[in-house]
Each structure stands twice: as structure tokens, then as C-alpha cells.
Design an enzyme around this catalytic site. Structure first.
Site, PDB file in Angstrom:
ATOM      1  N   LYS A 152       2.793   8.323   4.428  1.00 49.40           N
ATOM      2  CA  LYS A 152       2.696   7.350   3.325  1.00 49.40           C
ATOM      3  C   LYS A 152       3.817   7.640   2.311  1.00 49.40           C
ATOM      4  O   LYS A 152       4.898   8.036   2.725  1.00 49.40           O
ATOM      5  CB  LYS A 152       1.292   7.390   2.713  1.00 49.40           C
ATOM      6  N   GLY A 195      -8.781   8.168   3.442  1.00 49.61           N
ATOM      7  CA  GLY A 195      -8.596   8.964   2.232  1.00 49.61           C
ATOM      8  C   GLY A 195      -9.884   9.238   1.475  1.00 49.61           C
ATOM      9  O   GLY A 195      -9.857   9.643   0.319  1.00 49.61           O
ATOM     10  N   ASN A 224       1.198   9.908   9.446  1.00 50.70           N
ATOM     11  CA  ASN A 224       1.636   8.886   8.490  1.00 50.70           C
ATOM     12  C   ASN A 224       1.694   9.533   7.111  1.00 50.70           C
ATOM     13  O   ASN A 224       0.666   9.727   6.474  1.00 50.70           O
ATOM     14  CB  ASN A 224       0.646   7.705   8.502  1.00 50.70           C
ATOM     15  N   SER A 246      -9.486   9.887   7.609  1.00 54.12           N
ATOM     16  CA  SER A 246      -9.985  11.235   7.343  1.00 54.12           C
ATOM     17  C   SER A 246     -10.048  12.129   8.586  1.00 54.12           C
ATOM     18  O   SER A 246     -10.957  12.946   8.720  1.00 54.12           O
ATOM     19  CB  SER A 246     -11.348  11.177   6.641  1.00 54.12           C
ATOM     20  N   HIS A 260      -0.744  -1.882   8.114  1.00 53.09           N
ATOM     21  CA  HIS A 260      -1.637  -0.859   7.562  1.00 53.09           C
ATOM     22  C   HIS A 260      -2.498  -1.502   6.473  1.00 53.09           C
ATOM     23  O   HIS A 260      -2.024  -2.375   5.735  1.00 53.09           O
ATOM     24  CB  HIS A 260      -0.809   0.303   6.991  1.00 53.09           C
ATOM     25  N   GLU A 262      -8.491   1.731  11.964  1.00 58.89           N
ATOM     26  CA  GLU A 262      -8.650   2.492  10.730  1.00 58.89           C
ATOM     27  C   GLU A 262      -9.686   1.813   9.834  1.00 58.89           C
ATOM     28  O   GLU A 262      -9.338   0.914   9.061  1.00 58.89           O
ATOM     29  CB  GLU A 262      -7.315   2.577   9.981  1.00 58.89           C
ATOM     30  N   GLU A 281      -3.293  -0.519   3.662  1.00 60.77           N
ATOM     31  CA  GLU A 281      -2.714  -0.427   2.311  1.00 60.77           C
ATOM     32  C   GLU A 281      -1.700  -1.539   2.091  1.00 60.77           C
ATOM     33  O   GLU A 281      -1.593  -2.090   0.994  1.00 60.77           O
ATOM     34  CB  GLU A 281      -2.080   0.966   2.114  1.00 60.77           C
TER      35      GLU A 281
END
Ligand code: 13P
Length: 256
Positions: free
Chosen positions: A11, A174, A9, A214, A96, A168, A98
Site C-alpha cells: 500500500k 486491516g 501489498n 488480516s 482493490h 478480500e 481501497e
């Protein structure tokens, strides 16, 4: 029996020009990959380039990071399932964290997108995950169950295995803070039991559950050895072709 699936991904990173050299480097490093499914998920703007650059490597599948649930119309800035299909996209990330946190995506929207994707023969990579506060409060199972139940509501049991569920944990995205293999495995086993309860055991056993947060070359192998972890959704470490190739090799090692 579940083929492992590794997805990159990207992003909001890499131009279409960078995408082209990425694929060249990646293919040089991995050669041919048969036992693991590889999905590259760039920005919309790089999809045509990737479709072309990976044309000789049919084991690379293309993904998109989002789609709109309507077929077409006055939805400025949105992209439809048909548009993605026309570019040979096979997978699409839905929900996701985000998008949930920054763009107001709700479980209801996730559900509509999952249905739209399946109707267009796109495979949803549906993301679920708890925040650090939810984990520390011990309520994360409830949160995850709700996300799975709402997101997959109305999916016919015979289509469940076309969905990839991505676990996730938000606190691991991250941050460099990965869930330990045991922590991730525990949640994956739990998620599979939720799928079995909502659908049936056979469908749950066929459905792949990816881990994301991560993942890097150094921790991929031990995560991928866990019985209920069927792949990874990789962010940061997938931006570099060498590092994503190392994650592929680490995963292949677990199959020998
Ligand atoms: P990182 O691998 O950068 O933690 O991102 C995970 C992720 O969000 C993949 O979708």
C-alpha cells in the site's frame, strides 16, 4: 496444479531506501523459494529499486498497485501498462477495495484495466470483496458475482488463468478480524463456481484465487491448507520482511 501465490501489498508504505533493506532481509530469511510464487507490490517509486535488489532472486516477481487503462496521454498522475512493463513488472492489482471506496473505482473501470493489463501481458490481481453490511444482510454472493462478472467481462477464456482473483472481505482488511479458514474456503469455492459458469470448468480450475484480509504468520498455514485458497494478498503483515518470510514458510509447510 495451481501454484500458490503470495503477494505483499505494501500500500502507501516504505520508501525505496527501506525497500532495499527489506529485500536483503527477506532473501536472507527465505533462501530460495521454488514451490510458491512470491510477488512484492510496492509503491511505484520503489519499483526500480526492487527490480534491481531482487535481480539475483528470479523467484521474486514484481507487482504494481494500479495502472491506467489508456496507453498514454494527458492523464496527470497516472501510470501506464507500458511504463510498468519497462520496469519488469509482472502483476498489477486492480480494483482493490481501497481504490473502489476512496478513489471511486467502479466495476467498469476495473474491467477496462483488466483488459489493458492482459493486452500488455501483465497479470491482473483483481480484487473482489463484500462489506460487513453486505455479509450480514446475506447478499454477499450477489455482490461478489457482480464484481467478478463485470470485472472479467470480455476476457477470452484462454486468458482467464493469467488473472489472479483476490477475495478480500472488506470487514477483514486491516481490522485483525480474519475470515475463518472455513468461511474463506466457502467463498473461494463459490467464486470458482462462478468462474466455471462464466467461462468453463477447466479454466476455473486453473485460475488462482487468493485470500486477503488480516493474513499473518499465525493464521497463514491453516488458511493455505484449504483446497480452494491458492495464496494470499497480504497488507500489514507484509511490511515487515521477517513476518512476510514467516508467511512464506508457513505456506511452504502446507506443500510437504
Ligand atoms: P491487511 O493484510 O492489512 O488486512 O490488508 C489486506 C489487503 O488489503 C491486501 O491487499
Amino acid at each position: 496444479m495451481r501454484k500458490k501465490i503470495l503477494a505483499a501489498n505494501w500500500k502507501m508504505n516504505l520508501t525505496h531506501v527501506e525497500a532495499e533493506s527489506y529485500v536483503e532481509t527477506f532473501l536472507n530469511e527465505v533462501g530460495e523459494v521454488n514451490d510458491v510464487e512470491i510477488v512484492i507490490i510496492p509503491s511505484f517509486t520503489s519499483i526500480p529499486t526492487l527490480a534491481q535488489a531482487s535481480g539475483n532472486a528470479p523467484f521474486i516477481r514484481l507487482g504494481a498497485q494500479n495502472l491506467h487503462w489508456e496507453k498514454s496521454g494527458a492523464f496527470t498522475g497516472e501510470v501506464s501498462a507500458t511504463m510498468l512493463r519497462a520496469l519488469f513488472v509482472k502483476y498489477v492489482i486492480i480494483g482493490h477495495s481501497e481504490r473502489r471506496a476512496l478513489f471511486g473505482e467502479t466495476d467498469e473501470m476495473v474491467q477496462k484495466k483488466v483488459h489493458t493489463a492482459l493486452e500488455a501481458a501483465l497479470r491482473p490481481i483483481m480484487c473482489v470483496g463484500e462489506t460487513l453490511a453486505e455479509r450480514e444482510a446475506g447478499s454477499f454472493q450477489k455482490v461478489l458475482r457482480q464484481q467478478v462478472e463485470q470485472g472479467l467481462k470480455g476476457v477470452p477464456v484462454e486468458h482467464l488463468s493469467e488473472v489472479v482473483l483476490a477475495y478480500e472481505p472488506i470487514w477483514a482488511i486491516g481490522t485483525g478480524r480474519t475470515a475463518t479458514p472455513a468461511q474463506a474456503e466457502e467463498v473461494h469455492a463459490f467464486l470458482r463456481s462462478v468462474l466455471a459458469e462464466l467461462f468453463d470448468q477447466t479454466a476455473a480450475d486453473r485460475t488462482r484465487i487468493q485470500y486477503g484480509g488480516s493474513v499473518k504468520p499465525e493464521n497463514a498455514e491453516e488458511l493455505m491448507r484449504e483446497p480452494n485458497i491458492d495464496g494470499a494478498l497480504v497488507g500489514g503483515a507484509s511490511l515487515d520482511a521477517h513476518s512476510f518470510a514467516r508467511i512464506v514458510r508457513a505456506t511452504e509447510k502446507t506443500l510437504r
